[in-house]
Design a protein around this motif. Sequence first.
Motif, PDB file in Angstrom:
ATOM      1  N   ARG A   1       0.825  -1.199   0.000  1.00 13.71           N
ATOM      2  CA  ARG A   1       0.000   0.000   0.000  1.00 13.71           C
ATOM      3  C   ARG A   1       0.867   1.260   0.000  1.00 13.71           C
ATOM      4  NH1 ARG A   1      -5.167  -1.705  -0.303  1.00 13.71           N
ATOM      5  NH2 ARG A   1      -5.601  -3.547   0.899  1.00 13.71           N
ATOM      6  N   GLY A   2       0.225   2.369  -0.330  1.00 10.30           N
ATOM      7  CA  GLY A   2       0.925   3.653  -0.375  1.00 10.30           C
ATOM      8  C   GLY A   2       1.468   4.088   0.968  1.00 10.30           C
ATOM      9  N   TRP A   3       0.750   3.799   2.060  1.00  8.07           N
ATOM     10  CA  TRP A   3       1.239   4.211   3.380  1.00  8.07           C
ATOM     11  C   TRP A   3       2.523   3.487   3.740  1.00  8.07           C
ATOM     12  CZ3 TRP A   3       1.858   0.603   7.109  1.00  8.07           C
ATOM     13  CH2 TRP A   3       1.133  -0.590   7.007  1.00  8.07           C
ATOM     14  N   THR A   4       2.715   2.277   3.218  1.00  6.41           N
ATOM     15  CA  THR A   4       3.968   1.554   3.455  1.00  6.41           C
ATOM     16  C   THR A   4       5.128   2.311   2.820  1.00  6.41           C
ATOM     17  OG1 THR A   4       2.711  -0.505   3.360  1.00  6.41           O
ATOM     18  CG2 THR A   4       5.106  -0.679   3.245  1.00  6.41           C
ATOM     19  N   VAL A   5       4.902   2.827   1.623  1.00  4.38           N
ATOM     20  CA  VAL A   5       5.939   3.607   0.935  1.00  4.38           C
ATOM     21  C   VAL A   5       6.260   4.870   1.734  1.00  4.38           C
ATOM     22  CG1 VAL A   5       6.529   4.853  -1.180  1.00  4.38           C
ATOM     23  CG2 VAL A   5       5.264   2.710  -1.310  1.00  4.38           C
ATOM     24  N   VAL A   6       5.218   5.537   2.236  1.00  2.00           N
ATOM     25  CA  VAL A   6       5.426   6.759   3.032  1.00  2.00           C
ATOM     26  C   VAL A   6       6.219   6.430   4.290  1.00  2.00           C
ATOM     27  CG1 VAL A   6       4.273   8.574   4.349  1.00  2.00           C
ATOM     28  CG2 VAL A   6       3.395   7.920   2.106  1.00  2.00           C
ATOM     29  N   LEU A   7       5.877   5.336   4.963  1.00  6.87           N
ATOM     30  CA  LEU A   7       6.593   4.936   6.171  1.00  6.87           C
ATOM     31  C   LEU A   7       8.065   4.642   5.875  1.00  6.87           C
ATOM     32  CD1 LEU A   7       6.467   4.208   9.189  1.00  6.87           C
ATOM     33  CD2 LEU A   7       5.873   1.880   8.493  1.00  6.87           C
ATOM     34  N   VAL A   8       8.332   3.901   4.814  1.00  7.96           N
ATOM     35  CA  VAL A   8       9.715   3.595   4.429  1.00  7.96           C
ATOM     36  C   VAL A   8      10.462   4.883   4.081  1.00  7.96           C
ATOM     37  CG1 VAL A   8      11.151   2.456   2.671  1.00  7.96           C
ATOM     38  CG2 VAL A   8       9.261   1.227   3.742  1.00  7.96           C
ATOM     39  N   MET A   9       9.795   5.816   3.409  1.00 12.01           N
ATOM     40  CA  MET A   9      10.432   7.089   3.054  1.00 12.01           C
ATOM     41  C   MET A   9      10.799   7.881   4.309  1.00 12.01           C
ATOM     42  SD  MET A   9       8.978  10.307   0.819  1.00 12.01           S
ATOM     43  CE  MET A   9       7.748  10.685   2.049  1.00 12.01           C
TER      44      MET A   9
ATOM     45  N   ALA B   1       6.778   8.995  -5.975  1.00  6.66           N
ATOM     46  CA  ALA B   1       6.519   8.130  -7.136  1.00  6.66           C
ATOM     47  C   ALA B   1       5.873   6.823  -6.701  1.00  6.66           C
ATOM     48  CB  ALA B   1       7.815   7.854  -7.895  1.00  6.66           C
ATOM     49  N   GLY B   2       6.329   6.263  -5.574  1.00  8.40           N
ATOM     50  CA  GLY B   2       5.755   5.010  -5.085  1.00  8.40           C
ATOM     51  C   GLY B   2       4.320   5.145  -4.613  1.00  8.40           C
ATOM     52  N   VAL B   3       3.893   6.367  -4.284  1.00  9.11           N
ATOM     53  CA  VAL B   3       2.518   6.594  -3.833  1.00  9.11           C
ATOM     54  C   VAL B   3       1.618   7.028  -4.996  1.00  9.11           C
ATOM     55  CG1 VAL B   3       1.066   8.060  -2.383  1.00  9.11           C
ATOM     56  CG2 VAL B   3       3.186   7.132  -1.464  1.00  9.11           C
ATOM     57  N   VAL B   4       2.104   7.914  -5.854  1.00  3.85           N
ATOM     58  CA  VAL B   4       1.264   8.544  -6.882  1.00  3.85           C
ATOM     59  C   VAL B   4       1.198   7.744  -8.186  1.00  3.85           C
ATOM     60  CG1 VAL B   4       1.029  10.610  -8.317  1.00  3.85           C
ATOM     61  CG2 VAL B   4       1.644  10.830  -5.906  1.00  3.85           C
TER      62      VAL B   4
END
Length: 167
Positions: free
Chosen positions: A21-29, A92-95
């Motif tokens: 999911r997108g929140w996973t990408v945000v957390l990793v970022m 990029a990983g979210v959008v």
Amino acid sequence: MGEELLTAPVMAAHGRPLRVRGWTVVLVMVVALAVYGVLGSWSASIGLGGEDGDGNWIDLQGTVVDRAPLTVDVVGHPAPAVTMLLVLMGVAGVVVPPTLARYGHARAGLLVRRWALVAMPVLVVAGFLVFSVWQSHVVGAALPTAGTHPPVFPFGGASVQIGRMHH
């Protein structure tokens, strides 16, 4: 007489696919930016001489000199370009995945998201490894040379201050 038991495997070979999911990408970022901020900050300093027992200034060879020896202080900081690259990978990983899915390329969007999840930690770890070698070998070797600016870390920047020792 006997009961017939129905058995089923505990772990099925198929099931719901793991969805990134997108929140996973945000957390990793966020974690990658925090780790990069800590690992990308460093300092090193050296005095190119000192004082002898009589209070005279001496150079690194122990020879008495008439002026205070130089001091070199280097403070390293994370590179803004790498910080921006980490943010761009996260965005990029979210959008990109939902945008590609809207046009019928959901699989490509999933690849972009997974790429972002892997690339951010790899960039931070590779940067730290390069930083460790750079600081210990290149900056450490350049510090004792009076009047020179140690070369900067490729994944960061540095400010160099050259001054004189004080009594």
